[in-house]
Design a protein around this motif. Structure first.
Motif: not given
Length: 308
Positions: A6, A33, A35, A48
């Motif tokens: 992440p 966090p 992706a 993420h």
């Protein structure tokens, strides 16, 4: 960086915090966090994993939330969603500026402890439920409150009124209260906290020492952070970190010389931000994630401790 690792991204949101328009809105920045691989048109990155505990950080008076971005990124990188906010409202004496908002009546002797001194905390936390991108990502039953200076003080005065709060941390903050509110000189209010607390302060804090007259402490030894640790906290695992060479604005980067009270501060003789970030993230991971390694890291540090 692997495709599954992440990264930290942020989004903006807003919350109504009460009061008369236009001074009734907080503008939030939510660090989460994400992706890798965002939308090329909007710049939005999907979250993420999760759900993640939520950390709400409350700024000092007239300190913009972007000064704490470095810390918000560190906290989000450690497995949290970190929220900061800017809110323009009334300060003492009818002036206006950046403030988390303080209910002065709630801080007066007749009412202290009956409700939060910072009503914006509840409004900001409630508004997070409305963010579609983060549906299912926020664990609002595991919340930490943090703050700097006056932001830390109102967190210490308010946390008990939010049962989802599992940990509290504050830098350059205390619960010694201004005599203008009707309290006797030198009064340290009991913190309104039912969870572990991390207090931290620098040895070069010129703002706290330069504010002694607010508390009727001119000419007296003035260490309200240590007094808060010793007198205001009861029950639970509490920590006090004294950072050698750090000043009041060590937690802010950059420091804005045109606003707030940095002109009162002493020059820092060391950059303690990396150490402070490790301390805060270890504290949060220990108490919101139940991370045994983080707890062991805290146990290995030279900190003052108070146990139930």
């Amino acid at each position: 960086m692997s495709v599954s690792e992440p990264i930290v991204r942020s989004l903006w949101w807003a919350a109504r915090t009460g009061g008369e328009p236009p001074f009734d809105t907080a503008h939030l920045k939510v660090h989460y966090p994400a992706a890798p691989g965002g939308d090329r048109l909007t710049g939005v990155f999907p979250p993420h994993g999760g759900p993640y505990p939520v950390v709400l950080f409350v700024s000092g008076i007239n300190v913009g939330q972007d000064a704490y971005r470095w810390l918000a990124v560190e906290i989000a990188s450690a497995g949290f969603v970190c929220v900061t906010f800017d809110r323009v409202g009334e300060l003492f004496g009818g002036e206006h500026g950046l403030t988390p908002g303080v209910d002065l009546d709630a801080a007066a002797p007749a009412a202290y402890g009956t409700r939060p001194t910072c009503p914006a905390i509840g409004a900001v936390l409630a508004s997070l439920n409305e963010i579609e991108l983060l549906k299912g990502v926020l664990d609002l039953d595991r919340v930490a409150l943090g703050g700097h200076s006056a932001g830390g003080s109102v967190v210490l005065q308010s946390a008990r009124h939010f049962p989802q709060v599992r940990a509290v941390f504050a830098y350059g903050a205390h619960t010694m209260v201004a005599t203008m509110l009707g309290w006797p000189p030198g009064t340290v209010l009991p913190a309104q906290v039912d969870c572990p607390v991390l207090l931290s302060v620098g040895t070069r804090d010129g703002v706290i020492s330069g504010s002694a007259d607010r508390y009727g402490q001119e000419g007296h030894g003035h260490d309200p952070v240590t007094r808060t640790f010793e007198e205001a906290l009861s029950g639970g695992e509490h920590l006090l970190a004294v950072l050698e060479g750090a000043n009041h604005f060590a937690v802010a980067d950059p420091v804005d010389p045109t606003a707030a009270r940095a002109f009162l501060d002493l020059p820092a003789t060391a950059d303690r931000r990396p150490e402070l970030a490790r301390l805060i993230t270890s504290f949060l991971r220990a108490h919101l994630h139940g991370d045994a390694r983080a707890r062991a890291a805290l146990d290995g540090l030279d900190l003052r401790r108070s146990h139930a």
